[in-house]
Scaffold this motif. Structure first.
Motif, short mmCIF file in Angstrom:
data_model
loop_
_atom_site.label_atom_id
_atom_site.label_comp_id
_atom_site.label_asym_id
_atom_site.label_seq_id
_atom_site.Cartn_x
_atom_site.Cartn_y
_atom_site.Cartn_z
N GLN A 1 0.85 -1.18 0.00
CA GLN A 1 0.00 0.00 0.00
C GLN A 1 0.89 1.24 0.00
O GLN A 1 2.05 1.18 0.40
CB GLN A 1 -0.90 -0.01 1.24
CG GLN A 1 -1.90 -1.16 1.22
CD GLN A 1 -2.75 -1.24 2.46
OE1 GLN A 1 -2.39 -0.69 3.51
NE2 GLN A 1 -3.87 -1.93 2.36
N TYR B 1 -4.28 1.51 -8.24
CA TYR B 1 -3.00 0.82 -8.08
C TYR B 1 -1.91 1.56 -8.84
O TYR B 1 -2.14 2.04 -9.94
CB TYR B 1 -3.09 -0.62 -8.58
CG TYR B 1 -3.67 -1.54 -7.52
CD1 TYR B 1 -2.84 -2.25 -6.68
CD2 TYR B 1 -5.05 -1.65 -7.36
CE1 TYR B 1 -3.36 -3.07 -5.69
CE2 TYR B 1 -5.58 -2.46 -6.37
CZ TYR B 1 -4.73 -3.17 -5.54
OH TYR B 1 -5.24 -3.96 -4.55
N GLU C 1 -1.42 -0.41 -3.70
CA GLU C 1 -2.72 0.25 -3.75
C GLU C 1 -2.59 1.58 -3.01
O GLU C 1 -1.99 1.66 -1.95
CB GLU C 1 -3.76 -0.64 -3.04
CG GLU C 1 -5.15 -0.07 -3.08
CD GLU C 1 -6.11 -0.79 -2.13
OE1 GLU C 1 -5.70 -1.77 -1.50
OE2 GLU C 1 -7.25 -0.33 -2.03
#
Lengths: 246, 411
Positions: free
Chosen positions: B148, B166, B184
């Motif tokens: 992330q 993404y 992400e």
């Protein structure tokens, strides 16, 4: 003693010959391809067609090369006079407008050359792929109507190379690279190079049209078209010197 | 004493003239205080932003890393050292610490590619040291060990990205091999540090270490102190403890560009002050000449009665000093009021000036408030006084050299 050594030599020779007859190894395929595509010295004229999100740019150039050295000069009106000089692992660029020579190094090497999908680094890549990668023959496949060896190369641990893994298709008869996929360590496909056209020039098969796709960017590709090539021409003296670059 | 009384009397003779001349000095001082205050405000804000978002108070890294830090190479990284951590925790004023791994990356959205700075952050300690989380405008910080990322709104806008999208970060491992971090976006921040908003992507440190093949290494420790004033003491205490290759750097070392800019601007302010005070000096020369001309008979008489040349010069110079003091007091008072009004009305908003999106290379954004420094106020007061006194010397000498007889009958 003398007899023994003769037997030994004979044995080694036999083993060598029989293994070549029996099966070709992955490294041999790569080396034969490189030998085939490797040019000792040449003069060539080519164009690069760069497609980026529907926009098309055509760049023309002529180049001279001899072993580890190469000089390329752009001839299309927009870039006329821009030159690149490659001397082994070093690359310089000359901008006619600034009348300045710049050495391309560090992060600049990752950039696409003149906005193309070929990075400067790709241009500098060493020819001894078998030293840098552990190659494995995966089998044979049909590529564009030709039978090709499919090989996988994984980076040898400890070696400084840009791509972790390569899949290479080599024409089984002509030993010309037909397609190459370049992967990141994470397994992501970064670039695909394909040979679109091969011609017999001065008795050897040589790729004359190829295309590079950057797989991280959508709708971009660079086509490289070789319009003319003369092998072993008479090269002007000190053509690969920095002084001549200006 | 007599000279002082004489000078004071002379000052009050032409109140309006004294006041107007004093006002020129006052205006110079007022402008200086305001400009200097604004500069102080900008520098202070920059420092706060650098400390809160970029550098913390202190950083520990390999000396060789520091020299090449701009390149963000993966050589000369630090390995976790329990002993060093203990030493850091015992520093005077220690509040919190975290570690970071910086790396160069190309941010890819599938269409475009942009070079960015990647920072691997230890999410458990990051928020204790940096205030980035407060500036999140949407989403949340990444979870430790997850693919992330958070990035600035400016960068997201440029690359047409939103929370939930993404991204692919193309990086080079320690062995220069390409690798990708597919992450992400969990949050977007809009911090008061424009450079961070434009070009920095944060990912969990474990992800960065893994993708860059550096094991558990990182580029530096960041230390937060309870107060900025502990910086020098903590730095020297730590420097004395740590081993040869490591070095401690303070936020001041890391904000070199701001420091240089602040110094340049301070020179600029001094030049402005000097120009205005030269104009004021001309005013003083004028005032002294005028009062000397007016008092020709008086001067002649005083000299005839035995007043010495130097006494006349001193009386004029004291008079000029009086003008300087009046101007200084008015200027400083006006400066205090001016800064007060300026700050109470909300400072200058960069957005209102149309400069919100501009990056001057300074880590500032939002509103600028003016600062106050006693040192500058004293400096400018003394400077004004000195200029007044010096400017009066030549006309005073001119007046003092007049022949008493000619002076009395000068008409």
């Amino acid at each position: 003693m003398k007899k023994l050594s003769i037997y030994l030599i004979l044995f080694v020779l036999l083993v060598g010959i029989s293994s070549q007859v029996m099966a070709i190894t992955a490294d041999e395929i790569i080396n034969r391809r490189d030998k085939n595509e490797f040019v000792v010295s040449a003069y060539s004229e080519a164009k690069m067609i760069i497609t980026n999100s529907g926009r098309k740019l055509v760049k023309e150039m002529r180049s001279w090369q001899e072993e580890g050295m190469a000089l390329a000069e752009f001839t299309n009106p927009r870039d006329r006079g821009t030159k690149f000089l490659k001397r082994d692992d070093n690359l310089w660029m000359f901008f006619p407008e600034a009348e300045d020579v710049v050495k391309i190094s560090g992060h600049m090497l990752e950039q696409g050359m003149m906005g193309s999908d070929f990075s400067y680094e790709d241009m500098l890549e060493s020819d001894d792929l078998t030293d840098l990668y552990q190659f494995k023959l995966l089998g044979e496949e049909e590529v564009k109507g030709r039978t090709a060896y499919k090989l996988e190369g994984i980076k040898v641990p400890g070696k400084d190379v840009a791509y972790y893994r390569r899949i290479i298709w080599v024409d089984k008869d002509r030993f010309i690279g037909l397609k190459e996929e370049l992967y990141a360590e994470s397994g992501r496909l970064l670039k695909v190079a394909e040979t679109l056209e091969v011609k017999e020039i001065e008795g050897r098969w040589y790729p004359v049209r190829s295309i590079m796709n950057n797989k991280l960017k959508k709708n971009t590709s660079t086509e490289f078209v070789l319009q003319k090539i003369n092998f072993n021409p008479d090269l002007p003296e000190d053509i690969f010197s920095l002084e001549r670059l200006r | 004493m007599f000279l002082l009384r004489l000078a004071l009397r002379n000052l009050t003779r032409h109140k309006r003239r004294t006041l107007i001349t004093g006002l020129i000095i006052a205006i110079a001082i007022f402008i200086y205080i305001l400009t200097e205050g604004l500069m102080l405000g900008i520098t202070e804000l920059s420092f706060r932003n650098i400390i809160n978002l970029e550098s913390g108070h202190l950083q520990v890294m390999e000396q060789a890393y520091w020299e090449e830090r701009e390149k963000m190479e993966l050589d000369n990284l630090l390995s976790p050292e329990a002993e060093l951590v203990d030493e850091i925790k015992n520093l005077p004023g220690f509040a919190n610490m975290t570690k970071q791994l910086k790396f160069a990356a190309n941010l890819n959205n599938g269409i475009d590619e942009l070079p960015v700075s990647g920072i691997g952050i230890d999410l458990e300690s990051f928020t204790n040291v940096f205030s980035l989380e407060k500036h999140l405008v949407s989403g949340k910080m990444p979870a430790p060990g997850k693919f992330q990322a958070v990035l600035g709104t400016k960068l997201a806008e440029l690359m047409d990205l939103a929370v939930g999208d993404y991204i692919v970060l193309l990086v080079r491992t320690e062995e220069e091999t390409f690798n990708t971090i597919d992450a992400e976006i969990t949050g977007l921040y809009n911090s008061p540090h424009p450079t961070l908003n434009e070009s920095t992507v944060y990912v969990p440190i474990e992800i960065a270490q893994n993708s860059l093949n550096v094991g558990n290494k990182f580029s530096h420790y960041v230390i937060r102190l309870t107060d900025r004033s502990y910086t020098a003491a903590a730095r020297s205490a730590l420097q004395a403890e740590i081993t040869s290759n490591h070095a401690v750097y303070s936020w001041r070392d890391l904000s070199e560009s701001v420091m240089t800019m602040a110094q340049t601007q301070s020179v600029e302010t001094q030049v402005i002050l000097a120009i205005i005070l030269v104009i004021a000096a001309v005013g003083i020369v004028n005032t002294i000449i005028l009062s000397a001309l007016e008092r020709m008979e008086e001067l002649g008489m005083m000299k005839a009665m035995g007043m010495k040349k130097w006494e006349i010069i001193v009386s004029f110079m004291v008079e000029a000093a009086g003008i300087g003091i009046i101007g200084g007091i008015i200027g400083i008072a006006a400066g205090i009021i001016g800064i007060g009004i300026f700050n109470l009305s909300g400072g200058i908003s960069l957005a209102a000036m149309g400069a919100e999106d501009l990056n001057y290379g300074l880590p500032i954004k939002g509103s600028i408030y003016a600062g106050w420094s006693n040192r500058s106020a004293i400096f400018v007061f003394v400077y004004g006084l000195v200029v007044s006194v010096l400017a009066s010397y030549l006309p005073a000498r001119w007046a003092a050299r007049k022949d008493p007889v000619k002076s009395i009958y000068h008409r």
